[in-house]
Scaffold this active site. Structure first.
Site, PDB file in Angstrom:
ATOM      1  N   GLU A 156       0.820  -1.214   0.000  1.00 40.03           N
ATOM      2  CA  GLU A 156       0.000   0.000   0.000  1.00 40.03           C
ATOM      3  C   GLU A 156       0.855   1.266   0.000  1.00 40.03           C
ATOM      4  OE1 GLU A 156      -4.109  -0.631   2.249  1.00 40.03           O
ATOM      5  OE2 GLU A 156      -2.402  -1.106   3.539  1.00 40.03           O
ATOM      6  N   TYR A 169     -17.494  25.974  -0.965  1.00 39.48           N
ATOM      7  CA  TYR A 169     -17.150  24.550  -1.020  1.00 39.48           C
ATOM      8  C   TYR A 169     -16.202  24.220  -2.155  1.00 39.48           C
ATOM      9  CZ  TYR A 169     -21.380  24.591  -3.965  1.00 39.48           C
ATOM     10  OH  TYR A 169     -22.330  24.887  -4.892  1.00 39.48           O
ATOM     11  N   GLU A 178      -7.760   7.396  10.014  1.00 38.24           N
ATOM     12  CA  GLU A 178      -8.012   8.287  11.148  1.00 38.24           C
ATOM     13  C   GLU A 178      -7.116   9.524  11.082  1.00 38.24           C
ATOM     14  OE1 GLU A 178      -8.875   4.065  12.714  1.00 38.24           O
ATOM     15  OE2 GLU A 178      -7.561   5.003  11.232  1.00 38.24           O
ATOM     16  N   LYS A 181     -12.111   3.865   2.226  1.00 38.15           N
ATOM     17  CA  LYS A 181     -11.361   3.244   1.139  1.00 38.15           C
ATOM     18  C   LYS A 181     -12.296   2.238   0.453  1.00 38.15           C
ATOM     19  CE  LYS A 181      -7.235   1.673   2.163  1.00 38.15           C
ATOM     20  NZ  LYS A 181      -6.051   1.140   2.892  1.00 38.15           N
TER      21      LYS A 181
END
Length: 115
Positions: A22, A54, A74, A99
């Site tokens: 990863e 935005y 996190e 994910k």
């Protein structure tokens, strides 16, 4: 009660994960952002200066996430919340990072934080 301005399913490719493989590839993360605000003034003036832009937030988040390489969702979520709170002066925010396809037999996995 506060109003909410949100961005849903902002998809960005980044390096994220704890496994060696990863750390070598870019994966798609999906980001949802909800910002608590008062839309009354912007609704009255019809002026973006009285609201939360935005589009600017989206560009800032995309730029940040593309350059990041965190191990945990996190940590990514916390940093996104910090960025938005600091650069756009928001008081209350909810950030969801996931994910897609990270687990077999699950649509996605992720984390939701409230700050």
């Amino acid at each position: 009660m506060k109003d909410i301005i949100y961005i849903k399913d902002l998809r960005v490719q980044t390096i994220i994960g704890i496994f060696g493989w990863e750390r070598k590839i870019r994966q798609v993360v999906s980001i949802d952002i909800e910002i608590s605000t008062d839309c009354k003034k912007s609704a009255e003036t019809d002026d973006i200066k009285d609201s939360i832009d935005y589009k600017k937030i989206s560009k800032a988040v995309i730029h940040f996430v593309k350059k990041s390489s965190f191990q945990l969702q996190e940590t990514l979520a916390e940093n996104i919340a910090d960025l938005i709170k600091k650069d756009f002066g928001t008081e209350s925010i909810k950030v969801r990072v996931s994910k897609p396809g990270a687990l077999r037999n699950a649509k996605d996995v992720g984390v939701v934080i409230y700050r």
